[in-house]
Each structure stands twice: as structure tokens, then as C-alpha cells.
Design a protein around this motif. Structure first.
Motif, PDB file in Angstrom:
ATOM      1  N   PRO A 247       0.552  -1.202   0.128  1.00 58.10           N
ATOM      2  CA  PRO A 247       0.061   0.010   0.101  1.00 58.10           C
ATOM      3  C   PRO A 247       0.715   1.511  -0.103  1.00 58.10           C
ATOM      4  N   ASP A 248       2.029   1.280   0.239  1.00 56.12           N
ATOM      5  CA  ASP A 248       3.048   2.395   0.466  1.00 56.12           C
ATOM      6  C   ASP A 248       3.720   2.808  -0.909  1.00 56.12           C
ATOM      7  N   LEU A 249       3.370   1.723  -1.851  1.00 54.29           N
ATOM      8  CA  LEU A 249       4.271   2.289  -3.140  1.00 54.29           C
ATOM      9  C   LEU A 249       3.226   3.449  -3.871  1.00 54.29           C
TER      10      LEU A 249
ATOM     11  N   SER B 118      -3.976   3.282  -6.801  1.00 49.76           N
ATOM     12  CA  SER B 118      -3.335   2.822  -5.561  1.00 49.76           C
ATOM     13  C   SER B 118      -4.337   2.143  -4.868  1.00 49.76           C
ATOM     14  N   GLY B 119      -3.562   1.258  -3.744  1.00 52.71           N
ATOM     15  CA  GLY B 119      -4.142   0.154  -3.130  1.00 52.71           C
ATOM     16  C   GLY B 119      -3.204  -0.810  -2.476  1.00 52.71           C
ATOM     17  N   ASP B 120      -3.709  -1.834  -1.898  1.00 48.32           N
ATOM     18  CA  ASP B 120      -2.839  -2.981  -1.571  1.00 48.32           C
ATOM     19  C   ASP B 120      -2.084  -3.593  -2.588  1.00 48.32           C
ATOM     20  N   PHE B 121      -2.874  -3.726  -3.941  1.00 46.56           N
ATOM     21  CA  PHE B 121      -2.051  -4.237  -4.889  1.00 46.56           C
ATOM     22  C   PHE B 121      -2.165  -2.941  -6.057  1.00 46.56           C
ATOM     23  N   PRO B 122      -1.531  -2.038  -5.992  1.00 44.60           N
ATOM     24  CA  PRO B 122      -1.627  -0.973  -7.110  1.00 44.60           C
ATOM     25  C   PRO B 122      -1.599  -1.470  -8.537  1.00 44.60           C
ATOM     26  N   GLU B 123      -2.170  -0.671  -9.372  1.00 41.10           N
ATOM     27  CA  GLU B 123      -2.015  -0.976 -10.655  1.00 41.10           C
ATOM     28  C   GLU B 123      -1.603   0.271 -11.629  1.00 41.10           C
ATOM     29  N   LEU B 124      -0.818  -0.135 -12.506  1.00 42.79           N
ATOM     30  CA  LEU B 124      -0.249   0.779 -13.246  1.00 42.79           C
ATOM     31  C   LEU B 124      -0.658   0.592 -14.807  1.00 42.79           C
ATOM     32  N   ASP B 125      -1.378   1.506 -15.586  1.00 46.09           N
ATOM     33  CA  ASP B 125      -1.673   1.426 -17.032  1.00 46.09           C
ATOM     34  C   ASP B 125      -0.644   2.185 -17.788  1.00 46.09           C
TER      35      ASP B 125
END
Length: 313
Positions: free
Chosen positions: A93-95, A157-164
Motif C-alpha cells: 500500500p505504500d507504493l 493505488s491500494g494494497d495491490f496497486p495497478e499501473l496502466d
């Protein structure tokens, strides 16, 4: 209707590139069908398909490609995408997007990359994914690839962040490897969540046809293959006189001037700059009526510049 040419297919998820070739072959009732640039079964988007005699031209298509993909952080898998067994899962989550932005430049330009263990790379005549399924580990050397553009489209963002990301790259680049290596560099883990190829070999997703659209065009008798000239423009062209056209079909090597001249020339180039590059290099070959004759190889001899037939259609 001639079936020699290309099809810009929008590959669906869940089937292999080979499956796509088989389906096109059945739909068009055509034996000679091939594809350029294999896509993994889960990947969608542009899959160039060559039809009939155009299968001989696949080697001359452009190599650059572009993708739109999503990287999920906090997760690593055996295949570097969501299709494989989960190796490690840990919320991050800190990423932050700022940390990702700082790391991305390391993946631009000419970089070294290890292909995923589950990939179509051949080792000793066998595909890596075949060896990986048997539990065999293979030590591979890093491969040199080139990434031209990495553009952030969205961040969640979140526990398992996602990047497009929007990615433009050269041949042989694995987007799954970028996801894996970016996650490793951020000490977060990363895997490819989804991927769409938006450009390949001069074809764009905007002009691609789904299987449903292809079937409809075939039913309405409106399907027309893409002509070679529409995708081979990066090669340049050369126009033959009637005399040279006859000799071309006889497989003869043709002497050409280093600098095209006006007037009663037997052979001309369009544009003239095509003949100023250092040989050897390929050119599209046409007759004076604009008919595509094939691909010629320009090479230099001790006394002149020579056009040799390479692919005669």
C-alpha cells in the motif's frame, strides 16, 4: 476477388495465434495463411495475417510494435502474468506513483532483458514454456531489446496497486518481463495483469477486424485484403520498364544506375532517394501499370548496382 494480401486481425483473448490462423484459413477457404508476431493466448489486439502469396512477404514487415498494458504490483507469478502460479503475494500500500515514475526511465532505450520462463523462445529446438512445464530450468543470456516510449495512462493505488502503460518497442521485447523487472526494482513484485497490442508491423488496432466483423464482410462479399503497398512503404519502391519486367519474371539480375535519370531510363525509382542508401537492402518492385511484382534485393557489384529478384509474385 483475389485473396493475396494481408488481414489486420483483432485477436481475441483465450486462443493462440496459431488458432487464429486456422480459423482464418477455414473462413477464407485458403490453404496458405500465416501470421506475424506471435501473441500469448491471454493477449488481445493486432495480429497481422498474411493471405495466399503474401505469406512470402511476412519477413519484410516492419518490426516495431506498441502495446497498452496493466502492471499489478505486490504479486509475482511463474509466468510473469496472471495466467501462472502465484509465487509471492504481499500487499504494497505504500507504493506511490512518484516511486514508479522515478524507476520507469531505467526501462527506456536499449536495455537488457531476460525472457519469461514461459515463453516461445527456443532452446535446443524446444520452446521455453515446454521446458518450464516439465520443471526444467534453463540459464538464458540476457537479450538486447529497445523500448521507444513508456507513457503512464493511469494509476490506481491500494494494497495491490495497478499501473496502466502505453509502450512502443522493437521486436523481441517482452512486456511481461518489463512488469516483472519493474516490480523487482521497486522491491514490490510485479506481474502483467492484461495486455493489448495496439500496433504491429504497420497495422493499427483502429483498423483491425474482429472475427465477427470478418465473417460479416465475407457474407456481404465486401472483404478486401490489404495490399502489400499499404504495409511495405518503409522499403521504398522501384519501377521497371516492360523490358525489365519480362527479365524480372525470368529471374534475371538487373543492372540499375546508381543515380536515377530522367528520360528513356529502363528502370526508375520513386522516390529517387531509394537508390542512395548503402546496399544491400530490399525494395518493392512494380511495373509501369502499378502492379506489384515482388521484392528485389539491391546489391553492389564491382562495376554497378544490381537488382536481384528475391520474391517474385
Amino acid at each position: 476477388m483475389t485473396t493475396d494480401g494481408f488481414l489486420n486481425l483483432h485477436k481475441p483473448a483465450g486462443i493462440t495465434s496459431h488458432d487464429c490462423v486456422g480459423r482464418v484459413r477455414r473462413l477464407l477457404q485458403l490453404k496458405r495463411v500465416g501470421h506475424g508476431g506471435t501473441l500469448d493466448p491471454a493477449v488481445t489486439g493486432v495480429l497481422p495475417i498474411a493471405l495466399g502469396k503474401a505469406t512470402r512477404l511476412l519477413q519484410f514487415l516492419q518490426h516495431n510494435k506498441a502495446y497498452r498494458g496493466t502492471i499489478r504490483f505486490g504479486l509475482t507469478t511463474a509466468t510473469d502474468d496472471l495466467e501462472g502460479e502465484i509465487i509471492h503475494s504481499q500487499p504494497v500500500p505504500d507504493l506511490t506513483l512518484e516511486k514508479v515514475q522515478a524507476a520507469l526511465p531505467n526501462f527506456l532505450g536499449k536495455i537488457e532483458q531476460f525472457p519469461p520462463n514461459f515463453s516461445a523462445v527456443q532452446v535446443g529446438g524446444k520452446r521455453l514454456y515446454e521446458l518450464a512445464r516439465k520443471g526444467e530450468k534453463v540459464e538464458l543470456a540476457a537479450r538486447n531489446v529497445e523500448v521507444f516510449r513508456l507513457e503512464i495512462l493511469d494509476w490506481r493505488s491500494g494494497d495491490f496497486p495497478e499501473l496502466d502503460l502505453s509502450i512502443a518497442c522493437g521486436a523481441g521485447t517482452y512486456i511481461r518481463a518489463i512488469a516483472r523487472d519493474l516490480g523487482a526494482q521497486l522491491n514490490a513484485g510485479g506481474t502483467l495483469a492484461c495486455l493489448t497490442r495496439t500496433e504491429s508491423s504497420g497495422f493499427s488496432i483502429d483498423q483491425s477486424l474482429s472475427f465477427a466483423e470478418l465473417e460479416q464482410q465475407l457474407q456481404e462479399n465486401t472483404f478486401r485484403p490489404i495490399l502489400p503497398a499499404q504495409v511495405l512503404g518503409h522499403l521504398g519502391t522501384i519501377v521497371l520498364s516492360p523490358e525489365y519486367t519480362k527479365r524480372w519474371f525470368q529471374g534475371q539480375r538487373l543492372p540499375i544506375p546508381e543515380t536515377p535519370i530522367e528520360g528513356n531510363q529502363k528502370i526508375s525509382s520513386n522516390p529517387p532517394e531509394n537508390l542512395t542508401a548503402q546496399p544491400p537492402y530490399p525494395l518493392q518492385v512494380y511495373d509501369r501499370d502499378g502492379k506489384f511484382l515482388g521484392i528485389g534485393q539491391v546489391a553492389s557489384s564491382e562495376t554497378s548496382i544490381i537488382l536481384s529478384p528475391q520474391i517474385v509474385l
